[in-house]
Scaffold this motif. Structure first.
Motif, PDB file in Angstrom:
ATOM      1  N   ARG A   1      50.593  35.082  38.471  1.00 48.15           N
ATOM      2  CA  ARG A   1      51.175  35.875  37.372  1.00 48.15           C
ATOM      3  C   ARG A   1      50.295  35.826  36.127  1.00 48.15           C
ATOM      4  NH1 ARG A   1      53.353  40.288  35.824  1.00 48.15           N
ATOM      5  NH2 ARG A   1      54.785  40.095  34.084  1.00 48.15           N
ATOM      6  N   ALA A   2      49.782  34.662  35.801  1.00 46.04           N
ATOM      7  CA  ALA A   2      48.899  34.535  34.635  1.00 46.04           C
ATOM      8  C   ALA A   2      47.668  35.435  34.803  1.00 46.04           C
ATOM      9  CB  ALA A   2      48.489  33.082  34.422  1.00 46.04           C
ATOM     10  N   TRP A   3      47.067  35.402  35.983  1.00 50.23           N
ATOM     11  CA  TRP A   3      45.903  36.240  36.247  1.00 50.23           C
ATOM     12  C   TRP A   3      46.264  37.728  36.199  1.00 50.23           C
ATOM     13  CZ3 TRP A   3      40.794  35.809  36.373  1.00 50.23           C
ATOM     14  CH2 TRP A   3      40.247  34.521  36.344  1.00 50.23           C
ATOM     15  N   GLN A   4      47.437  38.094  36.712  1.00 45.30           N
ATOM     16  CA  GLN A   4      47.864  39.495  36.657  1.00 45.30           C
ATOM     17  C   GLN A   4      47.989  39.970  35.210  1.00 45.30           C
ATOM     18  OE1 GLN A   4      51.519  39.219  38.904  1.00 45.30           O
ATOM     19  NE2 GLN A   4      50.576  40.120  40.736  1.00 45.30           N
ATOM     20  N   LEU A   5      48.600  39.153  34.359  1.00 47.63           N
ATOM     21  CA  LEU A   5      48.768  39.539  32.958  1.00 47.63           C
ATOM     22  C   LEU A   5      47.425  39.682  32.265  1.00 47.63           C
ATOM     23  CD1 LEU A   5      51.851  37.349  31.979  1.00 47.63           C
ATOM     24  CD2 LEU A   5      51.795  39.814  32.406  1.00 47.63           C
ATOM     25  N   ILE A   6      46.510  38.776  32.537  1.00 47.07           N
ATOM     26  CA  ILE A   6      45.181  38.881  31.926  1.00 47.07           C
ATOM     27  C   ILE A   6      44.452  40.105  32.471  1.00 47.07           C
ATOM     28  CG2 ILE A   6      42.913  37.761  31.715  1.00 47.07           C
ATOM     29  CD1 ILE A   6      45.306  36.656  29.930  1.00 47.07           C
ATOM     30  N   GLY A   7      44.596  40.377  33.756  1.00 49.10           N
ATOM     31  CA  GLY A   7      43.993  41.586  34.325  1.00 49.10           C
ATOM     32  C   GLY A   7      44.517  42.844  33.647  1.00 49.10           C
ATOM     33  N   THR A   8      45.830  42.891  33.401  1.00 52.18           N
ATOM     34  CA  THR A   8      46.435  44.031  32.711  1.00 52.18           C
ATOM     35  C   THR A   8      45.886  44.159  31.303  1.00 52.18           C
ATOM     36  OG1 THR A   8      48.470  43.856  33.998  1.00 52.18           O
ATOM     37  CG2 THR A   8      48.625  45.004  31.897  1.00 52.18           C
ATOM     38  N   LEU A   9      45.843  43.045  30.578  1.00 51.91           N
ATOM     39  CA  LEU A   9      45.315  43.086  29.208  1.00 51.91           C
ATOM     40  C   LEU A   9      43.855  43.499  29.184  1.00 51.91           C
ATOM     41  CD1 LEU A   9      46.943  39.863  27.685  1.00 51.91           C
ATOM     42  CD2 LEU A   9      47.321  42.224  26.927  1.00 51.91           C
ATOM     43  N   ASN A  10      43.052  42.938  30.079  1.00 50.25           N
ATOM     44  CA  ASN A  10      41.626  43.284  30.105  1.00 50.25           C
ATOM     45  C   ASN A  10      41.409  44.759  30.414  1.00 50.25           C
ATOM     46  OD1 ASN A  10      40.640  40.796  29.347  1.00 50.25           O
ATOM     47  ND2 ASN A  10      40.158  40.137  31.430  1.00 50.25           N
TER      48      ASN A  10
ATOM     49  N   MET B   1      43.531  47.189  29.646  1.00 51.46           N
ATOM     50  CA  MET B   1      44.128  48.018  28.596  1.00 51.46           C
ATOM     51  C   MET B   1      43.136  48.400  27.497  1.00 51.46           C
ATOM     52  SD  MET B   1      47.841  46.273  27.816  1.00 51.46           S
ATOM     53  CE  MET B   1      47.816  46.811  26.120  1.00 51.46           C
ATOM     54  N   PHE B   2      42.283  47.474  27.153  1.00 52.20           N
ATOM     55  CA  PHE B   2      41.424  47.649  25.991  1.00 52.20           C
ATOM     56  C   PHE B   2      40.003  48.028  26.414  1.00 52.20           C
ATOM     57  CE2 PHE B   2      44.992  45.125  24.588  1.00 52.20           C
ATOM     58  CZ  PHE B   2      45.311  45.709  23.374  1.00 52.20           C
ATOM     59  N   ARG B   3      39.273  48.585  25.485  1.00 51.32           N
ATOM     60  CA  ARG B   3      37.896  49.027  25.782  1.00 51.32           C
ATOM     61  C   ARG B   3      37.019  47.888  26.260  1.00 51.32           C
ATOM     62  NH1 ARG B   3      37.077  52.487  20.344  1.00 51.32           N
ATOM     63  NH2 ARG B   3      38.527  54.144  20.872  1.00 51.32           N
ATOM     64  N   GLU B   4      37.267  46.717  25.710  1.00 49.65           N
ATOM     65  CA  GLU B   4      36.517  45.522  26.096  1.00 49.65           C
ATOM     66  C   GLU B   4      37.513  44.461  26.545  1.00 49.65           C
ATOM     67  OE1 GLU B   4      34.088  44.390  22.787  1.00 49.65           O
ATOM     68  OE2 GLU B   4      33.112  46.345  22.698  1.00 49.65           O
ATOM     69  N   PRO B   5      37.124  43.575  27.452  1.00 50.94           N
ATOM     70  CA  PRO B   5      38.053  42.548  27.927  1.00 50.94           C
ATOM     71  C   PRO B   5      38.478  41.608  26.801  1.00 50.94           C
ATOM     72  CG  PRO B   5      35.866  42.230  28.882  1.00 50.94           C
ATOM     73  CD  PRO B   5      35.822  43.485  28.076  1.00 50.94           C
ATOM     74  N   LEU B   6      39.697  41.081  26.933  1.00 55.03           N
ATOM     75  CA  LEU B   6      40.202  40.123  25.950  1.00 55.03           C
ATOM     76  C   LEU B   6      39.889  38.688  26.360  1.00 55.03           C
ATOM     77  CD1 LEU B   6      43.719  41.551  24.992  1.00 55.03           C
ATOM     78  CD2 LEU B   6      41.436  42.305  24.314  1.00 55.03           C
ATOM     79  N   VAL B   7      39.739  38.487  27.667  1.00 53.39           N
ATOM     80  CA  VAL B   7      39.459  37.150  28.204  1.00 53.39           C
ATOM     81  C   VAL B   7      38.253  37.241  29.117  1.00 53.39           C
ATOM     82  CG1 VAL B   7      40.365  35.259  29.632  1.00 53.39           C
ATOM     83  CG2 VAL B   7      41.888  36.481  28.068  1.00 53.39           C
TER      84      VAL B   7
ATOM     85  N   GLY C   1      35.524  25.894  36.350  1.00 52.45           N
ATOM     86  CA  GLY C   1      35.588  27.226  35.758  1.00 52.45           C
ATOM     87  C   GLY C   1      36.175  27.132  34.377  1.00 52.45           C
ATOM     88  N   GLY C   2      36.491  28.268  33.836  1.00 51.28           N
ATOM     89  CA  GLY C   2      37.099  28.266  32.516  1.00 51.28           C
ATOM     90  C   GLY C   2      37.328  29.675  32.038  1.00 51.28           C
ATOM     91  N   ALA C   3      37.941  29.772  30.884  1.00 51.22           N
ATOM     92  CA  ALA C   3      38.225  31.076  30.296  1.00 51.22           C
ATOM     93  C   ALA C   3      38.189  30.942  28.777  1.00 51.22           C
ATOM     94  CB  ALA C   3      39.587  31.579  30.753  1.00 51.22           C
ATOM     95  N   VAL C   4      37.708  31.988  28.142  1.00 54.38           N
ATOM     96  CA  VAL C   4      37.665  32.036  26.682  1.00 54.38           C
ATOM     97  C   VAL C   4      38.114  33.412  26.221  1.00 54.38           C
ATOM     98  CG1 VAL C   4      35.808  30.331  26.439  1.00 54.38           C
ATOM     99  CG2 VAL C   4      35.241  32.750  26.643  1.00 54.38           C
ATOM    100  N   LEU C   5      38.680  33.438  25.032  1.00 56.40           N
ATOM    101  CA  LEU C   5      38.986  34.736  24.427  1.00 56.40           C
ATOM    102  C   LEU C   5      37.684  35.337  23.920  1.00 56.40           C
ATOM    103  CD1 LEU C   5      42.223  34.268  22.279  1.00 56.40           C
ATOM    104  CD2 LEU C   5      41.988  34.888  24.673  1.00 56.40           C
ATOM    105  N   THR C   6      37.528  36.621  24.152  1.00 55.40           N
ATOM    106  CA  THR C   6      36.382  37.322  23.610  1.00 55.40           C
ATOM    107  C   THR C   6      36.660  37.637  22.136  1.00 55.40           C
ATOM    108  OG1 THR C   6      37.296  39.483  24.156  1.00 55.40           O
ATOM    109  CG2 THR C   6      35.927  38.408  25.856  1.00 55.40           C
ATOM    110  N   GLU C   7      35.676  38.171  21.468  1.00 52.43           N
ATOM    111  CA  GLU C   7      35.876  38.593  20.082  1.00 52.43           C
ATOM    112  C   GLU C   7      37.004  39.625  20.013  1.00 52.43           C
ATOM    113  OE1 GLU C   7      33.387  41.017  16.706  1.00 52.43           O
ATOM    114  OE2 GLU C   7      32.266  39.600  17.961  1.00 52.43           O
ATOM    115  N   THR C   8      37.027  40.541  20.975  1.00 49.19           N
ATOM    116  CA  THR C   8      38.096  41.544  21.028  1.00 49.19           C
ATOM    117  C   THR C   8      39.444  40.873  21.278  1.00 49.19           C
ATOM    118  OG1 THR C   8      36.545  43.218  21.823  1.00 49.19           O
ATOM    119  CG2 THR C   8      38.889  43.657  22.187  1.00 49.19           C
ATOM    120  N   GLY C   9      39.475  39.877  22.138  1.00 48.89           N
ATOM    121  CA  GLY C   9      40.707  39.147  22.408  1.00 48.89           C
ATOM    122  C   GLY C   9      41.250  38.472  21.161  1.00 48.89           C
TER     123      GLY C   9
END
Length: 123
Positions: free
Chosen positions: A52-61, A63-69, A79-87
């Motif tokens: 579910r967490a991955w699905q929500l991030i996939g949806t958010l990424n 939605m926007f012109r650039e990925p949020l995560v 592994g890991g994950a970071v918020l992008t500047e857009t995020g």
């Protein structure tokens, strides 16, 4: 006498389209990813499945012109994950919108709260 001492809380969902929205859950997930550095860990903290967490991030990424995560796969180094500047920008804009709405509606919320029924023992 006013015994309703709990403050009302706004839970704002901004809907851009049928499947495109951001609300308190996605915002919290983004904040936790920023703090934890992991989508899986952020999801666990929210009692949310990994999928579910991955699905929500996939949806958010999507939605926007650039990925949020931005995420990297696990492996020997992990592994890991970071918020992008857009995020970070989207999250800041969402939280600012929440604050603006709460400030603008404070008087009406107070008036509405004053009309609530007094509930003995908080039930």
């Amino acid at each position: 006498m006013d015994t309703n001492t709990k403050r009302p809380v706004l839970r704002i969902r901004i809907v851009f389209g049928d499947e495109e929205m951001i609300g308190p859950g996605k915002a919290e997930l983004l904040e936790r990813i920023d703090r934890c550095g992991s989508i899986a860990a952020a999801g666990r903290e929210m009692s949310m499945s990994y999928k579910r967490a991955w699905q929500l991030i996939g949806t958010l990424n999507a939605m926007f012109r650039e990925p949020l995560v931005d995420s990297t796969r696990g492996g020997p180094g992990g592994g890991g994950a970071v918020l992008t500047e857009t995020g970070r920008r989207v999250l800041a804009l969402y939280r600012a919108f929440e604050a603006d709405a709460a400030a603008a509606g404070a008087a009406r919320l107070n008036d509405m709260q004053a009309l609530l029924r007094d509930i003995p023992d908080g039930r």
